[in-house]
Structure formats: structure tokens, C-alpha cells
Design an enzyme around this catalytic site. Structure first.
Site, short mmCIF file in Angstrom:
data_model
loop_
_atom_site.label_atom_id
_atom_site.label_comp_id
_atom_site.label_asym_id
_atom_site.label_seq_id
_atom_site.Cartn_x
_atom_site.Cartn_y
_atom_site.Cartn_z
N THR A 126 0.82 -1.22 0.00
CA THR A 126 0.00 0.00 0.00
C THR A 126 0.85 1.27 0.00
O THR A 126 1.99 1.27 0.49
CB THR A 126 -0.91 -0.01 1.26
N ASP A 127 0.26 2.35 -0.48
CA ASP A 127 0.94 3.67 -0.44
C ASP A 127 1.15 4.14 0.99
O ASP A 127 1.96 5.04 1.24
CB ASP A 127 0.17 4.73 -1.26
N GLU A 128 0.43 3.53 1.94
CA GLU A 128 0.53 4.01 3.33
C GLU A 128 1.91 3.74 3.93
O GLU A 128 2.26 4.34 4.95
CB GLU A 128 -0.58 3.41 4.19
N TYR A 150 -1.37 -0.20 11.14
CA TYR A 150 -1.61 -0.88 9.85
C TYR A 150 -0.44 -0.64 8.90
O TYR A 150 0.15 -1.59 8.35
CB TYR A 150 -2.93 -0.38 9.22
P1 NAD Z 1 -9.97 -6.84 2.79
O1 NAD Z 1 -9.88 -6.50 4.24
O2 NAD Z 1 -11.23 -6.59 2.04
O3 NAD Z 1 -9.63 -8.41 2.59
C1 NAD Z 1 -8.61 -9.05 3.27
C2 NAD Z 1 -8.78 -10.55 3.05
O4 NAD Z 1 -7.70 -11.24 3.70
C3 NAD Z 1 -10.08 -11.12 3.64
O5 NAD Z 1 -10.69 -12.00 2.74
C4 NAD Z 1 -9.62 -11.86 4.90
O6 NAD Z 1 -10.46 -12.94 5.26
C5 NAD Z 1 -8.24 -12.32 4.47
N1 NAD Z 1 -7.33 -12.56 5.60
C6 NAD Z 1 -7.09 -11.74 6.65
N2 NAD Z 1 -6.21 -12.30 7.50
C7 NAD Z 1 -5.87 -13.50 6.95
C8 NAD Z 1 -4.97 -14.54 7.33
N3 NAD Z 1 -4.26 -14.46 8.48
N4 NAD Z 1 -4.85 -15.61 6.52
C9 NAD Z 1 -5.56 -15.72 5.37
N5 NAD Z 1 -6.44 -14.78 4.97
C10 NAD Z 1 -6.59 -13.67 5.75
O7 NAD Z 1 -8.75 -6.10 2.12
P2 NAD Z 1 -8.59 -5.39 0.68
O8 NAD Z 1 -9.08 -4.01 0.78
O9 NAD Z 1 -9.12 -6.30 -0.36
O10 NAD Z 1 -7.00 -5.34 0.59
C11 NAD Z 1 -6.27 -6.42 0.02
C12 NAD Z 1 -4.80 -6.10 0.08
O11 NAD Z 1 -4.55 -4.89 -0.63
C13 NAD Z 1 -4.25 -5.90 1.48
O12 NAD Z 1 -2.98 -6.49 1.56
C14 NAD Z 1 -4.18 -4.39 1.63
O13 NAD Z 1 -3.14 -4.03 2.51
C15 NAD Z 1 -3.87 -3.97 0.21
N6 NAD Z 1 -4.32 -2.63 -0.20
C16 NAD Z 1 -5.62 -2.23 0.01
C17 NAD Z 1 -6.03 -0.97 -0.43
C18 NAD Z 1 -7.47 -0.49 -0.25
O14 NAD Z 1 -7.75 0.67 -0.53
N7 NAD Z 1 -8.41 -1.34 0.14
C19 NAD Z 1 -5.13 -0.12 -1.07
C20 NAD Z 1 -3.79 -0.57 -1.26
C21 NAD Z 1 -3.42 -1.83 -0.82
P1 TYD Z 2 -10.30 4.74 4.76
O1 TYD Z 2 -11.35 4.35 3.79
O2 TYD Z 2 -10.33 4.17 6.14
O3 TYD Z 2 -8.88 4.47 4.06
P2 TYD Z 2 -7.38 4.88 4.53
O4 TYD Z 2 -7.40 5.23 5.95
O5 TYD Z 2 -6.66 3.60 4.27
O6 TYD Z 2 -6.96 6.01 3.64
O7 TYD Z 2 -10.32 6.32 4.91
C1 TYD Z 2 -10.15 7.16 3.79
C2 TYD Z 2 -10.14 8.58 4.30
O8 TYD Z 2 -11.43 8.88 4.84
C3 TYD Z 2 -9.16 8.79 5.43
O9 TYD Z 2 -8.56 10.09 5.32
C4 TYD Z 2 -10.03 8.74 6.68
C5 TYD Z 2 -11.36 9.29 6.21
N1 TYD Z 2 -12.54 8.73 6.92
C6 TYD Z 2 -13.44 9.59 7.56
O10 TYD Z 2 -13.29 10.82 7.52
N2 TYD Z 2 -14.49 9.03 8.23
C7 TYD Z 2 -14.68 7.69 8.31
O11 TYD Z 2 -15.65 7.23 8.95
C8 TYD Z 2 -13.76 6.83 7.62
C9 TYD Z 2 -13.93 5.33 7.65
C10 TYD Z 2 -12.70 7.39 6.94
#
Ligand code: NAD
Ligand code: TYD
Length: 340
Positions: A126-128, A150
Site C-alpha cells: 500500500t501507499d501508506e 496498519y
Molecule cells: P480486505 O480487508 O477486504 O480483505 C482481506 C482478506 O484477507 C479477507 O478475505 C480476509 O479474510 C483475508 N485474511 C485476513 N487475514 C488473513 C490470514 N491471516 N490468513 C488468510 N487470509 C486472511 O482487504 P482489501 O481491501 O481487499 O485489501 C487487500 C490487500 O490490498 C491488502 O494487503 C491491503 O493491505 C492492500 N491494499 C488495500 C487498499 C485499499 O484501498 N483497500 C489499497 C492498497 C493496498
Molecule cells: P479509509 O477508507 O479508512 O482508508 P485509509 O485510511 O486507508 O486512507 O479512509 C479514507 C479517508 O477517509 C481517510 O482520510 C479517513 C477518512 N474517513 C473519515 O473521515 N471518516 C470515516 O468514517 C472513515 C472510515 C474514513
């Protein structure tokens, strides 16, 4: 490459990747391995459940015995790791699960991959990991400055991947995606949370002044970016996957409300998230050089995303019960009571 293990494939982005790959590559077997935590959802995989090149195995990436059994049973030669605890607010409330999965789990998956002679290991990150960036754009060689548990756990997992590449010569690739949105996203992240709350005329808790900036990437573009990095990425390298579409949170919130035809009076400014990163933005020239281009912008994809949540209440209403309501209470009850 023939038998691809997709860990965390029942989550939001992992399931989009699985739905895409199963259809596009009938010659590959796609084996999903997922613990099915609160965020894992078999409904996300329904569209591929009858496909002959798809299989599902339940298990934890940190459980070595089960990982080993699955590697042997399916002769895994490629791993794409999406499995993670992924929500910043939960990492502030309870970081243990983040260290377990995003650090220890990544290590065990890597170690078993090495012992089973896996070809390529792709780690979804992630970019984080770059932390807050006031201006400009993070590049792949920039230092890690994670600010939430995280982000720190994702950075830890990445460093483990790097060490296995350098120490053991493993073929690894890392992708760093920006904030992703689209159908099937667990309704704790801002876009599905605010959309489903607004449908029910409930308050939208905007943290702080709502002027934080996130870079928005449509989920199908993210999945294709991972595909390109998997197929063409150079071993040992990391690739940013950016939407290059930065928006203030308050703008995103108001856009959702207008698409849903709901009033701005639902917006409640609540006390800020602790350690809240102000801005993320990445440069993605490196992935573009491999032939990837985004196909959607925030503007072209947000309306279809909102309509999906409007027409798929069957998917999210059953999630917003039980544990979800407990999390909601911990995260929002006091904040909303203190709202301006
Ligand atoms: P999500 O929370 O929707 O899904 C996570 C999945 O991982 C779930 O199906 C969960 O059951 C599974 N999981 C969790 N712990 C586990 C374990 N110990 N063993 C096996 N499975 C497990 O997440 P997402 O939003 O789909 O993100 C997927 C990946 O992309 C993550 O690695 C996250 O860090 C990364 N990512 C997410 C975003 C975003 O905006 N959502 C952006 C950049 C990167
Ligand atoms: P989020 O979807 O949790 O993603 P991330 O923290 O990984 O960027 O949040 C996106 C942005 O929205 C972040 O700046 C936090 C803000 N946010 C709120 O203001 N209120 C909320 O209830 C949530 C969940 C997020």
C-alpha cells in the site's frame, strides 16, 4: 506458471483479481486461500464458484501446517498475497491481528513458498508505507515512514519480502496500491461505509476538517496493475499503482451524497483519527513503463459504484450486523456524540 495461490482472495481487491484472472486465463488454476475473517466473504467469489479453474481452501497464512498442506495438494508455483488486516481504524483499536497476519503471516507464507520452490511471490502492499506526503509524489525508492499500526505492519511484511529476495534469491515483486474503491468493498472503508449509511439516512462521520487527501484507484484498475506486475515485473522490484486522482475527503463525501440525492446535513464533523495522515500521492511511471494504464477515473467509476451498492443491498445488509455493529459502537459512538 500454472497453479496460482491467491491468499486473501475472498476480500475486496483479492476477489476482484480472482474474478478477472479466472475468466482471462482458463489455462491457469486459481486457488484461493483465505481465513475468512470478518472481511472475507464467499459472496465475493460467487461469480466464479462454478468455474473449473477455481478452487477455495480456508486457512490462515500464519498457520504453517495448513499452508504446507495446500502447497502440496495444489502444486503451487506462484503466490499472490492479498491477505491482510486492512483497516487503519481497527489497527488503532487492536493492532495484534495486524502483526499476526501482515508481518508473521507474510513471513510464514514466504518461508513455505521458498521451501516448495515457488517461482514468483507477489506481495500486495500500500501507499501508506510511505506515510504522509505534504506535496509531490512518492516514488518506489523513497523511505518508509509509516504512521499507523496498519501501515507499520504492511511495511514490516514488505521488508520480510525484500530480505527473502536478497538473502535467498527468491523471485519477488511488490505492488503498492493507492486507496481503492468499487463493488464488494467491506462497508467500513469510507466510500462503501458512507454510501450505505446515507442510503439509510444516517450521519456520515467526517474525521477532522475533511481536508485530508487520498488518491482514488478503481478496483479493476488495481487488479490489472497487479496482473501486469506479476507477468512483467522485474524480480526484487516494487511498483506503485496510483489512481492519479486525488480528492479531499469532503469532496468525495459530497459527491456521494449528490449521487444518492441525499442532503449535506447528513455530514457530521467528528474528532479526528489519531495520527491521521494528511495526504497520500504516488508517482506510477514505473508500472506505466510495463504497459499499464488506468482505464477509469474517480468521476467515471464512482457513479457505477454507488449504483452497485444501491442495487445490491442483499450483499451489505447482512454484513452490517453482529461484530460490525460492535466495531461501529467503539469507533463512532463517542465521536458522533462529540460532533460539531
Ligand atoms: P480486505 O480487508 O477486504 O480483505 C482481506 C482478506 O484477507 C479477507 O478475505 C480476509 O479474510 C483475508 N485474511 C485476513 N487475514 C488473513 C490470514 N491471516 N490468513 C488468510 N487470509 C486472511 O482487504 P482489501 O481491501 O481487499 O485489501 C487487500 C490487500 O490490498 C491488502 O494487503 C491491503 O493491505 C492492500 N491494499 C488495500 C487498499 C485499499 O484501498 N483497500 C489499497 C492498497 C493496498
Ligand atoms: P479509509 O477508507 O479508512 O482508508 P485509509 O485510511 O486507508 O486512507 O479512509 C479514507 C479517508 O477517509 C481517510 O482520510 C479517513 C477518512 N474517513 C473519515 O473521515 N471518516 C470515516 O468514517 C472513515 C472510515 C474514513
Amino acid at each position: 506458471m500454472k497453479n496460482i495461490l491467491v491468499t486473501g482472495g475472498a476480500g475486496f481487491i483479492g476477489s476482484a483479481f480472482v474474478r478477472y484472472m479466472v475468466e482471462k486465463y482458463p489455462e491457469y488454476n486459481i486457488i484461493v486461500y483465505d481465513k475468512l475473517t470478518y472481511a472475507g466473504n464467499m459472496d465475493n467469489l460467487l461469480p466464479v464458484s462454478d468455474e473449473p479453474n477455481y478452487r477455495f481452501e480456508q486457512g490462515d497464512i500464519a498457520d504453517r501446517e495448513t499452508v504446507r498442506r495446500v502447497f502440496n495438494a495444489h502444486q503451487i508455483d506462484t503466490v499472490v498475497n492479498f491477505a491482510a488486516e486492512s483497516h487503519v481504524d481497527r489497527s488503532i483499536l487492536a493492532p495484534d491481528a495486524f502483526i499476526h497476519t501482515d508481518v508473521v503471516g507474510v513471513y510464514i507464507l514466504l518461508d513455505e513458498s521458498r521451501q516448495h520452490g515457488v517461482g514468483r511471490f507477489l506481495q500486495v502492499s500500500t501507499d501508506e508505507v510511505y506515510g504522509d506526503i505534504e506535496s509531490g509524489f512518492s516514488k518506489e525508492d523513497d523511505p518508509f515512514l509509516p504512521n499507523s499500526p496498519y501501515a507499520a505492519s504492511k511495511a514490516g511484511g514488505e521488508l520480510m519480502v525484500r530480505s527473502f529476495h536478497v538473502t535467498h534469491g527468491m523471485d519477488t515483486v511488490i505492488t503498492r496500491g493507492s486507496n481503492t474503491f468499487g463493488p464488494y468493498q467491506y462497508p467500513e472503508k469510507i466510500i462503501p461505509f458512507f454510501t450505505t449509511e446515507a442510503i439509510d439516512d444516517r450521519p456520515l462521520p467526517v474525521y477532522g476538517d475533511g481536508m485530508q487527501v487520498r488518491d482514488w484507484l478503481y478496483v479493476d484498475d488495481h487488479a490489472r496493475g497487479i496482473e501486469v506486475a506479476l507477468m512483467k515485473g522485474v524480480s526484487g522490484e516494487a511498483y506503485n499503482i496510483a489512481g492519479e486522482d486525488q480528492r479531499h475527503n469532503i469532496e468525495v463525501t459530497k459527491r456521494l451524497l449528490s449521487l444518492l440525492d441525499k442532503p449535506d446535513t447528513l455530514i457530521k464533523y467528528v474528532p479526528d483519527r489519531e495520527g491521521h495522515d494528511r495526504r497520500y500521492a504516488m508517482n506510477c511511471d514505473k508500472l506505466r513503463a510495463l504497459g499499464w494504464e488506468r482505464q477509469y477515473t474517480f468521476e467515471t467509476a464512482i457513479e457505477a459504484t454507488i449504483r452497485w451498492y444501491q442495487t445490491n443491498e442483499w450483499w451489505w445488509r447482512k454484513i452490517k450486523t453482529g461484530e460490525y455493529l460492535e466495531f461501529y459502537k467503539k469507533q463512532y459512538e463517542a465521536r458522533l456524540a462529540a460532533a460539531e
